[in-house]
Design a protein around this motif. Structure first.
Motif, PDB file in Angstrom:
ATOM      1  N   ASP A   9       7.774  28.067   9.725  1.00 19.74           N
ATOM      2  CA  ASP A   9       9.125  28.608  10.092  1.00 19.74           C
ATOM      3  C   ASP A   9       9.801  27.863  11.163  1.00 19.74           C
ATOM      4  N   PHE A  16      15.200  19.259   6.604  1.00 16.60           N
ATOM      5  CA  PHE A  16      15.158  19.480   5.251  1.00 16.60           C
ATOM      6  C   PHE A  16      15.989  18.541   4.277  1.00 16.60           C
ATOM      7  N   LEU A  37      17.578  28.291   4.024  1.00 17.83           N
ATOM      8  CA  LEU A  37      16.365  28.548   4.743  1.00 17.83           C
ATOM      9  C   LEU A  37      16.304  29.984   5.614  1.00 17.83           C
ATOM     10  N   SER A  40      14.636  32.284   2.996  1.00 19.98           N
ATOM     11  CA  SER A  40      13.646  32.216   2.456  1.00 19.98           C
ATOM     12  C   SER A  40      12.250  32.976   3.101  1.00 19.98           C
ATOM     13  N   PHE A  42       9.177  32.153   3.618  1.00 19.99           N
ATOM     14  CA  PHE A  42       8.238  31.567   4.615  1.00 19.99           C
ATOM     15  C   PHE A  42       8.526  29.986   4.431  1.00 19.99           C
ATOM     16  N   ARG A  43       8.496  29.279   5.486  1.00 22.52           N
ATOM     17  CA  ARG A  43       8.605  27.826   5.210  1.00 22.52           C
ATOM     18  C   ARG A  43       7.532  27.006   5.982  1.00 22.52           C
ATOM     19  N   MET A  55       7.207  19.138   3.725  1.00 18.66           N
ATOM     20  CA  MET A  55       7.829  20.618   3.890  1.00 18.66           C
ATOM     21  C   MET A  55       7.618  21.310   2.515  1.00 18.66           C
ATOM     22  N   ARG A  57       8.926  25.482   0.882  1.00 16.25           N
ATOM     23  CA  ARG A  57       9.374  26.813   1.338  1.00 16.25           C
ATOM     24  C   ARG A  57       9.063  27.825   0.185  1.00 16.25           C
ATOM     25  N   ASP A  70      10.780  23.301  -3.326  1.00 16.41           N
ATOM     26  CA  ASP A  70      11.052  22.195  -2.312  1.00 16.41           C
ATOM     27  C   ASP A  70       9.586  21.750  -1.728  1.00 16.41           C
ATOM     28  N   LEU A  90       0.926  28.098   1.741  1.00 18.57           N
ATOM     29  CA  LEU A  90       1.895  28.874   0.902  1.00 18.57           C
ATOM     30  C   LEU A  90       1.189  29.975   0.290  1.00 18.57           C
TER      31      LEU A  90
END
Ligand code: COA
Length: 138
Positions: A9, A16, A37, A40, A42-43, A55, A57, A70, A90
């Motif tokens: 995050d 991005f 973002l 989202s 979680f990134r 990256m 997300r 992405d 993730l």
């Protein structure tokens, strides 16, 4: 050797857009990216020192569905296990934050040449096809 770290995050719309353009070009507008973002779940970013090099997300409803979006590794950093770092982060998030004791659908959309990458994490295609409409907002 790279000094790679993961940060959750942390990346912003400028990061991005730069990463998107490093692989695809034609990034969405800054306003769209900022909203995306912000909403989202979680990134996760991978950093070489201070510089972001990858990256991914996740969006979803926190209950039944998580959707991975992405997933991007800068071209010069591909093939070094960084994509795997993103996917592991993730899936760990879902393991630790999903409704305990339930099976949760984790979905994504991949071009055919990227399928073998996702299959390494257990993803399997079914017969469903992705439908998409690029719809103009007034
Ligand atoms: C797809 C992508 C994220 C993979 O990241 P990466 O850092 O190069 O992948 P890794 O080095 O972590 O590879 C992990 C494993 O997947 C394999 N792999 C990676 N890309 C693959 C591909 N296109 N086809 C087959 N296997 C692949 C690797 O060989 C490795 O296997 P191993 O662990 O058994 O040795 C990266 O190539 C990328 O950003 N591409 C451009 C953007 C993109 O298309 N993203 C996907 C959107 S659907």
């Amino acid at each position: 050797m790279d000094n790679l770290t993961l940060k959750a995050d942390a990346f912003d719309a400028d990061d991005f857009i730069a990463l998107w353009n490093s692989v695809w070009g034609g990034a969405p507008s800054r306003e769209q990216v900022s909203l995306a973002l912000e909403h989202s779940i979680f990134r996760i970013g991978v950093y070489d020192g201070e510089q972001i090099v990858a990256m991914a997300r996740m969006i979803g409803d926190l209950g039944m569905c998580y959707y991975i979006k992405d997933v991007v590794v800068r071209p010069e950093y591909q093939g070094r296990g960084i994509g795997r770092m993103l996917m592991d982060a993730l899936l760990k998030y879902i393991r630790e934050n999903g409704v305990s004791g339930t099976d949760i659908a984790v979905e994504l959309c991949a071009m055919p040449d990227k399928m073998p990458f996702y299959e390494k994490f257990g993803f399997r295609a079914n017969e469903a096809r992705r439908l998409r409409l690029m719809y103009r907002a007034e």
